[in-house]
Every structure is written in structure tokens, then in C-alpha cells.
Design a protein around this motif. Structure first.
Motif, short mmCIF file in Angstrom:
data_model
loop_
_atom_site.label_atom_id
_atom_site.label_comp_id
_atom_site.label_asym_id
_atom_site.label_seq_id
_atom_site.Cartn_x
_atom_site.Cartn_y
_atom_site.Cartn_z
N LEU A 161 0.02 -22.04 -16.53
CA LEU A 161 0.46 -22.85 -17.67
C LEU A 161 1.90 -23.35 -17.53
O LEU A 161 2.20 -24.49 -17.90
N LEU B 133 2.51 -26.67 -15.75
CA LEU B 133 1.87 -27.77 -16.48
C LEU B 133 2.69 -28.15 -17.71
O LEU B 133 2.81 -29.34 -18.04
N LEU B 134 3.25 -27.16 -18.39
CA LEU B 134 4.10 -27.45 -19.55
C LEU B 134 5.42 -28.08 -19.11
O LEU B 134 5.92 -29.00 -19.75
N ALA C 290 -6.69 -24.65 -17.38
CA ALA C 290 -5.27 -24.54 -17.67
C ALA C 290 -4.72 -25.85 -18.24
O ALA C 290 -3.85 -25.82 -19.12
N GLU C 291 -5.22 -26.99 -17.78
CA GLU C 291 -4.76 -28.29 -18.31
C GLU C 291 -5.05 -28.39 -19.81
O GLU C 291 -4.20 -28.81 -20.59
N ALA D 40 -2.83 -25.97 -21.71
CA ALA D 40 -1.45 -26.48 -21.73
C ALA D 40 -1.32 -27.62 -22.74
O ALA D 40 -0.32 -27.69 -23.48
N ARG E 251 5.18 -31.63 -18.52
CA ARG E 251 5.15 -32.39 -19.78
C ARG E 251 6.55 -32.51 -20.39
O ARG E 251 6.70 -32.96 -21.51
N ALA F 16 1.17 -27.64 -25.83
CA ALA F 16 2.13 -28.75 -25.95
C ALA F 16 2.01 -29.41 -27.32
O ALA F 16 3.03 -29.79 -27.92
#
Length: 168
Positions: free
Chosen positions: A25, A28-29, A156-157, A160, A32, A164
Motif C-alpha cells: 500500500l 501506491l499511496l 492493493a490498488e 489504496a 498518489r 486515499a
């Protein structure tokens, strides 16, 4: 004035995949545009850095700061801190600058949490039915999520994106 960070717990029974999910995670965060910190609760004594501790794994994944709370000691970003380990609520001054604080463990913390369930886990008792602060379930099998959002543990996407959205 800066907005306080959003806390999200990743909870589950021992060996349910919490740390592995967090490792997936964090980047991926970060992609962003979020600054991510982690707080880890362990029932074991702190280990010397060896490249394999959960705090080191979180840092390698991109956390800007990692805090590990053990029974008689605590550390920030691998450095032991003086004094008794603080309670989760006492860590606010240490998380300034983060957008998201991922908390591993602290099952009873009064924060929103994602429950992680692994089919191979020796403990199968779901936490969500007994904790109104659990906001989603991530499992590697068709687990009953009791009406909460349910994610595949490998998504996980999606998880995340869910976190988010809480941070916006």
C-alpha cells in the motif's frame, strides 16, 4: 494550517498478511502524492535493525517515518527512544507532516480499520462483527464482510484508492 493526518488501521490475527499488505500500500499511496507514515504495535521486544524488521520493511516501501511500539520500548525510524512506550493517542506530535498514518496492530484503537483475513491463518474469528470501527475487509477468500466493503487481499490498488479517498 495543515490538516491532521488520516489514521487507518490494518488489523487482523497473527500471520494474516498485515505487513505484506502495508508494504504494497505505501508505494501506491505515495504515487498518489500522499506522505505516509506507519505505526506498528508488536508484542515482542524490539530487534536490532537487520533489514527484516517490520519498521525497516515499511521504510523501504516509502514511509517517511516509522514508529514501532513494543512492550517496554519504542523506536522512531529505527532509533530507540527514551522513556516508556507511548499510547497511540500520545503520538500526534510525531506524525505531523504525514497525510496518512497506517497503523499496524492496535486492534482496539478508536480509529477506522481495515480487517485483513487470510484463509491459511490459524485464527479465523472475524473481528468486524465486534468492532464498529472496521470500515472494510480484505481477504484472500470469499469472506463474509457483514455488509462492509470487501477487497481481495491482492487488490492493493483498490485498497489504496479506498484509503486515499478517506484522506481527501
Amino acid at each position: 494550517m495543515a490538516r491532521p493526518p488520516v489514521f487507518i488501521g490494518i488489523v487482523g490475527w497473527k500471520n494474516s498478511g498485515k505487513t505484506t499488505l502495508i508494504e504494497r500500500l505505501i508505494p501506491l499511496l505515495v504515487r498518489r502524492g500522499l506522505k505516509v507514515m506507519t505505526i506498528k504495535h508488536t508484542h515482542h521486544e524490539l530487534r536490532p535493525p537487520d533489514g527484516k524488521t517490520d519498521g525497516e520493511r515499511h521504510a523501504r516501501a516509502g514511509a517517511i517515518k516509522t514508529i514501532v511500539i513494543a512492550p517496554g520500548a519504542w523506536e522512531m525510524s529505527g532509533r530507540r527512544q527514551a522513556g516508556a512506550p507511548p499510547e497511540l493517542a500520545e503520538l500526534s506530535p510525531h506524525v505531523a507532516g504525514a497525510d496518512v498514518v497506517i497503523v499496524e496492530g492496535f486492534k482496539s484503537a478508536p480509529i477506522p480499520k481495515i480487517e485483513v483475513r487470510l484463509e491459511a491463518s490459524p485464527t479465523q474469528n472475524p473481528l468486524a462483527p465486534h468492532d464498529t470501527r472496521i470500515v472494510a475487509v480484505a481477504a484472500n477468500y470469499r469472506a463474509d464482510s457483514a455488509g462492509l466493503p470487501r477487497f481481495d487481499l491482492d487488490d492493493a490498488e483498490g485498497i489504496a484508492a479506498f484509503i486515499a479517498a478517506l484522506a481527501k
